[in-house]
Scaffold this active site. Structure first.
Site, PDB file in Angstrom:
ATOM      1  N   PRO A  24       0.828  -1.210   0.000  1.00  0.00           N
ATOM      2  CA  PRO A  24       0.000   0.000   0.000  1.00  0.00           C
ATOM      3  C   PRO A  24       0.861   1.258   0.000  1.00  0.00           C
ATOM      4  O   PRO A  24       1.805   1.360   0.779  1.00  0.00           O
ATOM      5  CB  PRO A  24      -0.785  -0.121   1.315  1.00  0.00           C
ATOM      6  CG  PRO A  24       0.046  -1.024   2.179  1.00  0.00           C
ATOM      7  CD  PRO A  24       0.703  -1.983   1.243  1.00  0.00           C
ATOM      8  N   THR A  26       0.349   5.527  -0.242  1.00  0.00           N
ATOM      9  CA  THR A  26      -0.385   6.783  -0.371  1.00  0.00           C
ATOM     10  C   THR A  26       0.253   7.624  -1.460  1.00  0.00           C
ATOM     11  O   THR A  26       1.457   7.860  -1.426  1.00  0.00           O
ATOM     12  CB  THR A  26      -0.346   7.513   0.985  1.00  0.00           C
ATOM     13  OG1 THR A  26      -1.115   6.733   1.895  1.00  0.00           O
ATOM     14  CG2 THR A  26      -0.902   8.913   0.904  1.00  0.00           C
ATOM     15  N   GLY A 177      -3.096  -1.764  10.468  1.00  0.00           N
ATOM     16  CA  GLY A 177      -2.765  -1.705  11.898  1.00  0.00           C
ATOM     17  C   GLY A 177      -1.297  -1.369  12.104  1.00  0.00           C
ATOM     18  O   GLY A 177      -0.744  -1.627  13.173  1.00  0.00           O
ATOM     19  N   ALA A 178      -0.660  -0.810  11.072  1.00  0.00           N
ATOM     20  CA  ALA A 178       0.796  -0.593  11.077  1.00  0.00           C
ATOM     21  C   ALA A 178       1.145   0.890  11.224  1.00  0.00           C
ATOM     22  O   ALA A 178       0.284   1.763  11.168  1.00  0.00           O
ATOM     23  CB  ALA A 178       1.391  -1.130   9.768  1.00  0.00           C
ATOM     24  N   TYR A 181      -0.610   4.530  13.154  1.00  0.00           N
ATOM     25  CA  TYR A 181      -1.930   5.134  12.946  1.00  0.00           C
ATOM     26  C   TYR A 181      -2.916   4.586  13.986  1.00  0.00           C
ATOM     27  O   TYR A 181      -2.492   3.994  14.975  1.00  0.00           O
ATOM     28  CB  TYR A 181      -2.354   4.944  11.490  1.00  0.00           C
ATOM     29  CG  TYR A 181      -1.364   5.644  10.575  1.00  0.00           C
ATOM     30  CD1 TYR A 181      -1.336   7.025  10.506  1.00  0.00           C
ATOM     31  CD2 TYR A 181      -0.404   4.926   9.875  1.00  0.00           C
ATOM     32  CE1 TYR A 181      -0.391   7.684   9.723  1.00  0.00           C
ATOM     33  CE2 TYR A 181       0.541   5.570   9.083  1.00  0.00           C
ATOM     34  CZ  TYR A 181       0.542   6.960   9.019  1.00  0.00           C
ATOM     35  OH  TYR A 181       1.480   7.608   8.259  1.00  0.00           O
ATOM     36  N   GLY A 291      14.428  -5.328  -1.681  1.00  0.00           N
ATOM     37  CA  GLY A 291      14.843  -5.751  -3.014  1.00  0.00           C
ATOM     38  C   GLY A 291      14.500  -7.200  -3.289  1.00  0.00           C
ATOM     39  O   GLY A 291      14.010  -7.929  -2.422  1.00  0.00           O
ATOM     40  N   GLY A 310       7.101  -2.033  -2.002  1.00  0.00           N
ATOM     41  CA  GLY A 310       6.561  -0.696  -2.107  1.00  0.00           C
ATOM     42  C   GLY A 310       7.270   0.092  -3.195  1.00  0.00           C
ATOM     43  O   GLY A 310       6.826   0.180  -4.342  1.00  0.00           O
TER      44      GLY A 310
HETATM   45  C1  LIG Z   1       5.099   6.842  -1.080  1.00  0.00           C
HETATM   46  C2  LIG Z   1       4.782   5.832  -0.005  1.00  0.00           C
HETATM   47  C3  LIG Z   1       3.517   5.818   0.556  1.00  0.00           C
HETATM   48  C4  LIG Z   1       3.175   4.854   1.526  1.00  0.00           C
HETATM   49  N1  LIG Z   1       1.880   4.794   2.004  1.00  0.00           N
HETATM   50  C5  LIG Z   1       1.495   3.754   2.803  1.00  0.00           C
HETATM   51  C6  LIG Z   1       0.121   3.545   3.130  1.00  0.00           C
HETATM   52  O1  LIG Z   1      -0.792   4.271   2.695  1.00  0.00           O
HETATM   53  N2  LIG Z   1      -0.181   2.501   3.943  1.00  0.00           N
HETATM   54  C7  LIG Z   1       0.788   1.657   4.452  1.00  0.00           C
HETATM   55  O2  LIG Z   1       0.473   0.722   5.194  1.00  0.00           O
HETATM   56  N3  LIG Z   1       2.106   1.824   4.123  1.00  0.00           N
HETATM   57  C8  LIG Z   1       2.465   2.820   3.291  1.00  0.00           C
HETATM   58  N4  LIG Z   1       3.780   2.942   2.897  1.00  0.00           N
HETATM   59  C9  LIG Z   1       4.779   1.922   3.347  1.00  0.00           C
HETATM   60  C10 LIG Z   1       4.938   0.835   2.283  1.00  0.00           C
HETATM   61  O3  LIG Z   1       3.756   0.076   2.133  1.00  0.00           O
HETATM   62  C11 LIG Z   1       6.084  -0.124   2.633  1.00  0.00           C
HETATM   63  O4  LIG Z   1       5.805  -0.774   3.847  1.00  0.00           O
HETATM   64  C12 LIG Z   1       7.442   0.594   2.748  1.00  0.00           C
HETATM   65  O5  LIG Z   1       7.633   1.450   1.631  1.00  0.00           O
HETATM   66  C13 LIG Z   1       8.602  -0.424   2.805  1.00  0.00           C
HETATM   67  O6  LIG Z   1       8.614  -1.228   1.665  1.00  0.00           O
HETATM   68  P1  LIG Z   1       9.687  -0.986   0.451  1.00  0.00           P
HETATM   69  O7  LIG Z   1      11.047  -1.050   1.042  1.00  0.00           O
HETATM   70  O8  LIG Z   1       9.392  -2.127  -0.494  1.00  0.00           O
HETATM   71  O9  LIG Z   1       9.365   0.349  -0.157  1.00  0.00           O
HETATM   72  C14 LIG Z   1       4.149   3.913   1.960  1.00  0.00           C
HETATM   73  C15 LIG Z   1       5.445   3.972   1.411  1.00  0.00           C
HETATM   74  C16 LIG Z   1       5.755   4.895   0.432  1.00  0.00           C
HETATM   75  C17 LIG Z   1       7.142   4.885  -0.177  1.00  0.00           C
END
Ligand SMILES: Cc1cc2nc3c(=O)[nH]c(=O)nc-3n(C[C@H](O)[C@H](O)[C@H](O)COP(=O)(O)O)c2cc1C
Length: 366
Positions: A24, A26, A177-178, A181, A291, A310
């Site tokens: 997810p 935002t 729930g992470a 928030y 990665g 993400g």
């Molecule tokens: C631009 C952006 C927006 C994010 N928005 C949310 C969100 O709305 N809900 C959520 O649970 N995590 C959100 N995250 C966290 C990501 O879901 C993810 O847990 C985090 O980026 C780590 O994963 P990655 O290393 O693959 O990017 C967001 C991360 C990024 C980069």
């Protein structure tokens, strides 16, 4: 090419063509006045339909749950209609998509809530940092402590939003729930100072999951947690026993999945995986994007069934194809990460566009 990420995954609830999920994220492109999704959001998600599962950006399930300009909602029929257009397009492109329900609790501001005070388990403000509003960054304010009746209404709002998500064509719902928030505030030591039944820190999370599962079915309900994560002023001094209790309460329900964000000192996946009989989705969060190498190690170790990326999915709409062909990855740009238009949102090239191949890409392995 021989990657565990590219094997199908089947459970009672999920039939995924591969084990990559889009985490997810935002991106703040909804209509800011109404919270209705915009056409460019359909383009963005449809571009990423090759993911085994897409989890949408966080969506407010209650008008007081909104945490930033341009964040979408799921409380009204206009939201449902907007999301229906988007889910139809994702399905037509061969994808599957869950809606993430995201009530931010105290991580908001009256400017984002039509002048209302943010709500939280207790009247404890975030002590440092600022929140982004349409008028720029503002200091956090002290939240209003939810009364028993308001807490019950907030639980119900998740169930109603989940029903709306299914009406809008989502394949299921992920409850957020992470990351500090509302649900994580109830789970924490320092944002939850309640003396009523919610002094049991796992109670609110369990009530929300039960309400959503009773409304749309446990097999369409997922939960995301980030045990021990200190973001947004959260203290969980000893996460293991708390999350053991949470999982013990939920494990028998037959949820679609548990989504574990691992970060920091507590090895949540190693500790929690043996306690969960259902599907585990993993995300490893750190300064660098999770990665391919880390994802494959996680799956091979049996710590998860599906890995959610993400930032890699943000920059690589065709991530599974790139993994399959060992193609270089597009680096992520910070432009357009939150809000804006097409730039940094729908302009990342796919291999099939003939661009991005072998030019400025980074190696997919880490
Ligand atoms: C631009 C952006 C927006 C994010 N928005 C949310 C969100 O709305 N809900 C959520 O649970 N995590 C959100 N995250 C966290 C990501 O879901 C993810 O847990 C985090 O980026 C780590 O994963 P990655 O290393 O693959 O990017 C967001 C991360 C990024 C980069």
């Amino acid at each position: 090419m021989n990657s565990p990420l590219l094997t199908p995954y089947r459970s009672t609830a999920l039939h995924l063509p591969n084990r990559t999920a889009m985490a997810p994220m935002t991106r703040a492109r909804a209509d800011d006045t109404t919270g209705v999704p915009t056409p460019i959001m359909t383009e963005y998600y449809t571009q990423r339909a090759a993911a085994g599962l897409i989890v949408s950006e966080g969506i407010w399930p209650h008008p007081l749950g909104k945490g930033g300009p341009g964040v979408p909602g799921l409380t009204e029929s206009a939201h449902v209609e907007g999301w229906r257009r988007l889910t139809r397009a994702v399905h037509a492109a061969g994808g599957r998509i869950f809606a993430q329900l995201w009530h931010v609790g105290r991580v908001s501001h009256p400017d984002l809530l039509g002048g209302e005070q943010p709500v939280a388990p207790s009247a404890v403000a975030i002590s440092h940092g600022q929140i982004f509003t349409a008028a720029g960054p503002k200091d956090y304010v002290a939240p209003h402590e939810l009364s028993a009746a308001e807490t019950a209404e907030t639980v119900r709002s998740h169930a109603t939003a989940a029903r709306n998500a299914i009406d809008a064509g989502f394949d299921g719902v992920e409850i957020n729930g992470a990351y500090g928030y509302l649900i994580a505030q109830f789970l924490s030591d320092n944002a939850n100072l309640r003396t009523d039944g919610y002094s049991d820190r796992v109670r609110f999370a369990i009530e929300v999951v039960e309400a959503v599962a009773a409304t749309i079915g446990a097999d369409r309900t997922g939960l995301r947690i980030s045990p021990g994560n200190p973001l947004l002023d959260i203290v969980e001094s000893d996460p293991a026993p708390r999350y053991h209790r949470l999982l013990d309460a939920l494990d028998g329900m037959g949820l679609a999945y548990l989504h574990v964000v691992q970060s920091g000192k507590y090895a949540a996946l190693e500790d929690l995986r043996p306690r969960w009989n259902g599907t585990v989705v993993a995300t490893c969060d750190g300064p660098e994007p999770g990665g391919r190498g880390q994802a494959e190690r996680t799956l091979r170790a049996g710590l998860a069934d599906v890995y959610a990326f993400g930032r890699l999915f943000l920059a690589n709409p065709d991530l599974p194809q790139r993994i399959a062909s060992d193609a270089p990855l597009n680096p992520m740009r910070t432009t357009g990460m939150y809000g804006g238009g097409a730039e940094g949102y729908v302009d990342y090239p796919r291999l099939s566009d003939g661009a991005g191949r072998g030019r400025t890409g980074v190696s997919p392995a880490r």
